[in-house]
Design a protein around this motif. Structure first.
Motif, mmCIF file in Angstrom:
data_model
loop_
_atom_site.group_PDB
_atom_site.id
_atom_site.type_symbol
_atom_site.label_atom_id
_atom_site.label_comp_id
_atom_site.label_asym_id
_atom_site.label_seq_id
_atom_site.Cartn_x
_atom_site.Cartn_y
_atom_site.Cartn_z
ATOM 1 N N ASP A 158 27.675 50.943 33.853
ATOM 2 C CA ASP A 158 28.207 50.990 35.210
ATOM 3 C C ASP A 158 27.130 50.660 36.236
ATOM 4 O O ASP A 158 27.425 50.218 37.345
ATOM 5 N N ARG A 177 44.168 47.333 32.640
ATOM 6 C CA ARG A 177 43.654 48.335 33.577
ATOM 7 C C ARG A 177 42.953 47.664 34.751
ATOM 8 O O ARG A 177 43.142 48.061 35.910
ATOM 9 N N VAL A 178 42.148 46.654 34.457
ATOM 10 C CA VAL A 178 41.515 45.895 35.540
ATOM 11 C C VAL A 178 42.596 45.257 36.412
ATOM 12 O O VAL A 178 42.496 45.245 37.648
ATOM 13 N N VAL A 216 36.468 49.444 39.921
ATOM 14 C CA VAL A 216 36.192 49.334 38.484
ATOM 15 C C VAL A 216 35.031 50.249 38.112
ATOM 16 O O VAL A 216 35.082 50.960 37.092
ATOM 17 N N ALA A 252 34.621 46.928 28.616
ATOM 18 C CA ALA A 252 35.204 46.760 29.950
ATOM 19 C C ALA A 252 34.135 46.458 30.982
ATOM 20 O O ALA A 252 34.332 45.620 31.879
ATOM 21 N N PHE A 261 38.599 53.669 30.945
ATOM 22 C CA PHE A 261 38.886 52.528 30.087
ATOM 23 C C PHE A 261 38.838 52.954 28.623
ATOM 24 O O PHE A 261 38.116 53.895 28.265
ATOM 25 N N ILE A 289 44.033 47.663 38.885
ATOM 26 C CA ILE A 289 43.137 47.859 40.027
ATOM 27 C C ILE A 289 43.273 46.693 41.008
ATOM 28 O O ILE A 289 43.368 46.885 42.231
ATOM 29 N N THR A 332 35.595 45.713 42.665
ATOM 30 C CA THR A 332 34.509 45.986 41.725
ATOM 31 C C THR A 332 34.021 47.425 41.847
ATOM 32 O O THR A 332 33.673 48.064 40.847
ATOM 33 N N ASP A 336 42.301 47.235 28.370
ATOM 34 C CA ASP A 336 41.373 47.289 29.494
ATOM 35 C C ASP A 336 41.562 46.105 30.443
ATOM 36 O O ASP A 336 41.327 46.224 31.654
ATOM 37 N N GLN A 356 36.184 53.784 37.849
ATOM 38 C CA GLN A 356 36.945 54.008 36.625
ATOM 39 C C GLN A 356 36.021 54.097 35.409
ATOM 40 O O GLN A 356 36.260 54.894 34.498
ATOM 41 N N ALA A 375 33.785 43.136 33.277
ATOM 42 C CA ALA A 375 33.688 43.192 34.738
ATOM 43 C C ALA A 375 32.476 42.412 35.244
ATOM 44 O O ALA A 375 32.565 41.691 36.247
#
Length: 224
Positions: free
Chosen positions: A5, A136-137, A39, A54, A48, A140, A36, A133, A42, A58
């Motif tokens: 992250d 999931r993105v 993301v 993931a 995720f 968002i 972003t 995933d 998350q 990203a």
């Protein structure tokens, strides 16, 4: 390569440096910073199924956008999908919402399927392993896009004046763009061992997304 992250936070920092100009690219850039950062939240919340993959997706996704901007700034030719926004970013008769959607169109339509393939190559996974995933993105993106439409679309008192804008922005769907991006990613993955066919598919994908971008940036007159 391990992606965390923190790497997502670093690309947010790079995006903020891109967004200094108050023009069409800056409008999209502000939207994408928001996506972003969401993301990243998350990822921090274990939102995720596979956080490592993931995060890689990203970052690779963001890097394709940032490379297009860098190429344009250095006088190199950006992908066709990004050229309409990059070339028309200062046009005074294009509404901010159009700039936002044109950027999302280029990024989702062109960059996302390529980022999926990049991530699959790097992790040794097949696209179906990324499906949850990816969705999931997409959720968002959809949440941010809905908020952007609400914030930037003229109110009911300007509806008559905004009819051309309503037509242009109402003709594009993020859900359909996401579906097309996933189909393109699966097709490109199937062609990964056939370089000529793969490159032709990428070129045609890029050109098609660019054509949609030119439509989305049809000048309609700025509204206050």
């Amino acid at each position: 390569m391990r992606t965390t992250d923190e790497d997502v936070a670093s690309v947010v920092g790079r995006m903020r440096r891109v967004g200094g100009r108050r023009d069409g690219l800056g409008v999209f850039n502000a939207v994408y910073v928001e996506v972003t950062r969401a993301v990243g939240r998350q990822l921090a919340a274990n939102g995720f199924e596979d956080a490592e993959t993931a995060a890689q997706l990203a970052v690779r996704f963001a890097n394709r956008y940032l490379k297009a901007v860098e190429d344009d700034a250095r006088g190199r030719q950006a992908p066709a999908s990004w050229r309409p926004l990059l070339r028309m970013r200062a046009h005074r008769d294009i509404h901010p919402l159009q700039f936002a959607l044109a950027g999302v169109n280029a990024h989702v339509g062109h960059d996302l399927p390529l980022a999926v393939v990049d991530t699959c190559r790097a992790t040794g996974r097949e696209p179906p392993a990324l499906a949850a995933d990816f969705d999931r993105v997409g959720e968002i993106l959809t949440a941010v896009e809905e908020r952007v439409r609400e914030e930037l679309m003229p109110g009911p008192d300007l509806l008559e004046l905004a009819d051309p804008l309503t037509h242009v922005v109402g003709s594009w769907s993020l859900d359909r763009a996401r579906d097309a991006a996933w189909a393109a990613a699966r097709l490109l993955w199937a062609l990964r061992d056939r370089p000529d066919a793969y490159e032709e598919c990428v070129r045609r994908l890029d050109a098609g997304v660019g054509l949609i971008g030119r439509y989305l940036l049809t000048p309609v007159g700025r509204r206050t």
